[in-house]
Design a protein around this motif. Structure first.
Motif, PDB file in Angstrom:
ATOM      1  N   GLN A 114       0.804  -1.177   0.120  1.00 47.74           N
ATOM      2  CA  GLN A 114      -0.120  -0.126  -0.087  1.00 47.74           C
ATOM      3  C   GLN A 114       0.762   1.250   0.111  1.00 47.74           C
ATOM      4  OE1 GLN A 114      -3.122   0.017  -0.578  1.00 47.74           O
ATOM      5  NE2 GLN A 114      -3.127  -2.093  -0.846  1.00 47.74           N
ATOM      6  N   LEU A 115       1.908   1.132   0.765  1.00 44.32           N
ATOM      7  CA  LEU A 115       2.663   2.300   0.918  1.00 44.32           C
ATOM      8  C   LEU A 115       3.474   2.717  -0.628  1.00 44.32           C
ATOM      9  CD1 LEU A 115       4.536   2.055   4.242  1.00 44.32           C
ATOM     10  CD2 LEU A 115       2.824   3.827   3.649  1.00 44.32           C
ATOM     11  N   ASP A 116       3.818   1.490  -1.135  1.00 45.52           N
ATOM     12  CA  ASP A 116       4.373   1.499  -2.546  1.00 45.52           C
ATOM     13  C   ASP A 116       3.343   2.221  -3.600  1.00 45.52           C
ATOM     14  OD1 ASP A 116       6.492   0.982  -4.375  1.00 45.52           O
ATOM     15  OD2 ASP A 116       5.349  -0.520  -5.277  1.00 45.52           O
ATOM     16  N   LYS A 117       2.026   1.809  -3.731  1.00 48.56           N
ATOM     17  CA  LYS A 117       1.236   2.340  -4.521  1.00 48.56           C
ATOM     18  C   LYS A 117       1.179   4.025  -3.951  1.00 48.56           C
ATOM     19  CE  LYS A 117      -2.141  -1.304  -5.284  1.00 48.56           C
ATOM     20  NZ  LYS A 117      -3.472  -1.907  -4.867  1.00 48.56           N
ATOM     21  N   ILE A 118       0.938   4.190  -2.989  1.00 47.28           N
ATOM     22  CA  ILE A 118       0.878   5.733  -2.287  1.00 47.28           C
ATOM     23  C   ILE A 118       2.190   6.453  -2.925  1.00 47.28           C
ATOM     24  CG2 ILE A 118       0.743   7.450  -0.562  1.00 47.28           C
ATOM     25  CD1 ILE A 118      -0.786   5.222   0.964  1.00 47.28           C
ATOM     26  N   TYR A 119       3.277   5.899  -2.969  1.00 48.52           N
ATOM     27  CA  TYR A 119       4.374   6.460  -3.180  1.00 48.52           C
ATOM     28  C   TYR A 119       4.274   6.750  -4.823  1.00 48.52           C
ATOM     29  CZ  TYR A 119       9.547   7.138  -4.221  1.00 48.52           C
ATOM     30  OH  TYR A 119      10.770   7.620  -4.477  1.00 48.52           O
ATOM     31  N   LYS A 120       4.015   5.756  -5.502  1.00 49.91           N
ATOM     32  CA  LYS A 120       3.794   6.113  -7.008  1.00 49.91           C
ATOM     33  C   LYS A 120       2.640   6.931  -7.379  1.00 49.91           C
ATOM     34  CE  LYS A 120       5.362   1.095  -8.278  1.00 49.91           C
ATOM     35  NZ  LYS A 120       4.791  -0.329  -8.641  1.00 49.91           N
ATOM     36  N   GLN A 121       1.735   7.126  -6.803  1.00 41.30           N
ATOM     37  CA  GLN A 121       0.712   8.292  -7.030  1.00 41.30           C
ATOM     38  C   GLN A 121       1.249   9.383  -6.718  1.00 41.30           C
ATOM     39  OE1 GLN A 121      -2.623   7.150  -4.616  1.00 41.30           O
ATOM     40  NE2 GLN A 121      -3.354   5.489  -6.241  1.00 41.30           N
ATOM     41  N   ILE A 122       2.082   9.441  -5.797  1.00 36.37           N
ATOM     42  CA  ILE A 122       2.719  10.781  -5.302  1.00 36.37           C
ATOM     43  C   ILE A 122       3.610  11.122  -6.407  1.00 36.37           C
ATOM     44  CG2 ILE A 122       4.364  11.993  -3.549  1.00 36.37           C
ATOM     45  CD1 ILE A 122       2.846  10.533  -1.613  1.00 36.37           C
ATOM     46  N   ASN A 123       4.307  10.171  -6.803  1.00 44.15           N
ATOM     47  CA  ASN A 123       5.402  10.571  -7.758  1.00 44.15           C
ATOM     48  C   ASN A 123       4.619  10.821  -9.284  1.00 44.15           C
ATOM     49  OD1 ASN A 123       7.557  10.601  -6.358  1.00 44.15           O
ATOM     50  ND2 ASN A 123       8.072   8.455  -6.837  1.00 44.15           N
ATOM     51  N   LYS A 124       3.618  10.429  -9.706  1.00 47.56           N
ATOM     52  CA  LYS A 124       2.929  10.531 -10.732  1.00 47.56           C
ATOM     53  C   LYS A 124       2.255  12.005 -10.621  1.00 47.56           C
ATOM     54  CE  LYS A 124       1.058   5.999 -12.147  1.00 47.56           C
ATOM     55  NZ  LYS A 124       0.036   5.118 -12.207  1.00 47.56           N
ATOM     56  N   SER A 125       1.678  12.329  -9.445  1.00 53.59           N
ATOM     57  CA  SER A 125       1.125  13.700  -9.484  1.00 53.59           C
ATOM     58  C   SER A 125       2.326  14.884  -9.503  1.00 53.59           C
ATOM     59  CB  SER A 125       0.386  13.709  -8.102  1.00 53.59           C
ATOM     60  OG  SER A 125       1.172  13.814  -7.051  1.00 53.59           O
ATOM     61  N   VAL A 126       3.591  14.670  -8.906  1.00 49.79           N
ATOM     62  CA  VAL A 126       4.706  15.726  -8.960  1.00 49.79           C
ATOM     63  C   VAL A 126       5.149  15.704 -10.466  1.00 49.79           C
ATOM     64  CG1 VAL A 126       6.897  16.203  -8.037  1.00 49.79           C
ATOM     65  CG2 VAL A 126       5.053  15.231  -6.585  1.00 49.79           C
TER      66      VAL A 126
END
Length: 126
Positions: A114-126
């Motif tokens: 789950q943390l990996d998914k959140i990290y990927k979503q943050i990197n996509k939005s930045v």
């Protein structure tokens, strides 16, 4: 949130290891019980041999050899009782409590995915 493929594969792998461990433990327990039962049967046969020897001549005077045989029979009987008690203790143990350890491991893996998914979503939005 739907679990990812990696998480599902990891969980199935952990459950497979758990089942393999339980199978090994039950096989080992079965062999130990069988070994003890074989020892018990051996001791019972020895006791029966002594009883037959003592029953052959009931009119004879008790000799030191007869007393030695009697004490050996008592020793064998104590060994039989000990082996029965060990078997009962082994059967009473059941399976070790391995499930809580594996549940915690699966929860930690779920959190990491789950943390990996959140990290990927943050990197996509930045």
């Amino acid at each position: 949130m739907k679990p990812s493929k990696g998480f599902m594969i990891t969980v199935l792998f952990i459950l497979g290891i758990l089942m393999f461990k339980i199978a090994i433990l039950s096989n080992f327990k079965k062999k130990m019980l069988s070994s003890r039962n074989n020892q018990i049967m051996m001791y019972i046969e020895k006791i029966e041999e002594f009883k037959d020897a003592l029953k052959n001549n009931p009119d004879e005077v008790v000799t030191k050899a007869d007393l030695a045989d009697f004490t050996e029979m008592n020793f064998y009987q104590s060994q039989i009782d000990k082996l029965y008690m060990e078997n009962d203790l082994e059967l009473a143990k059941g399976y070790p409590m391995v499930f809580p350890d594996y549940v915690i491991l699966i929860l930690i893996l779920w959190l990491s995915f789950q943390l990996d998914k959140i990290y990927k979503q943050i990197n996509k939005s930045v």
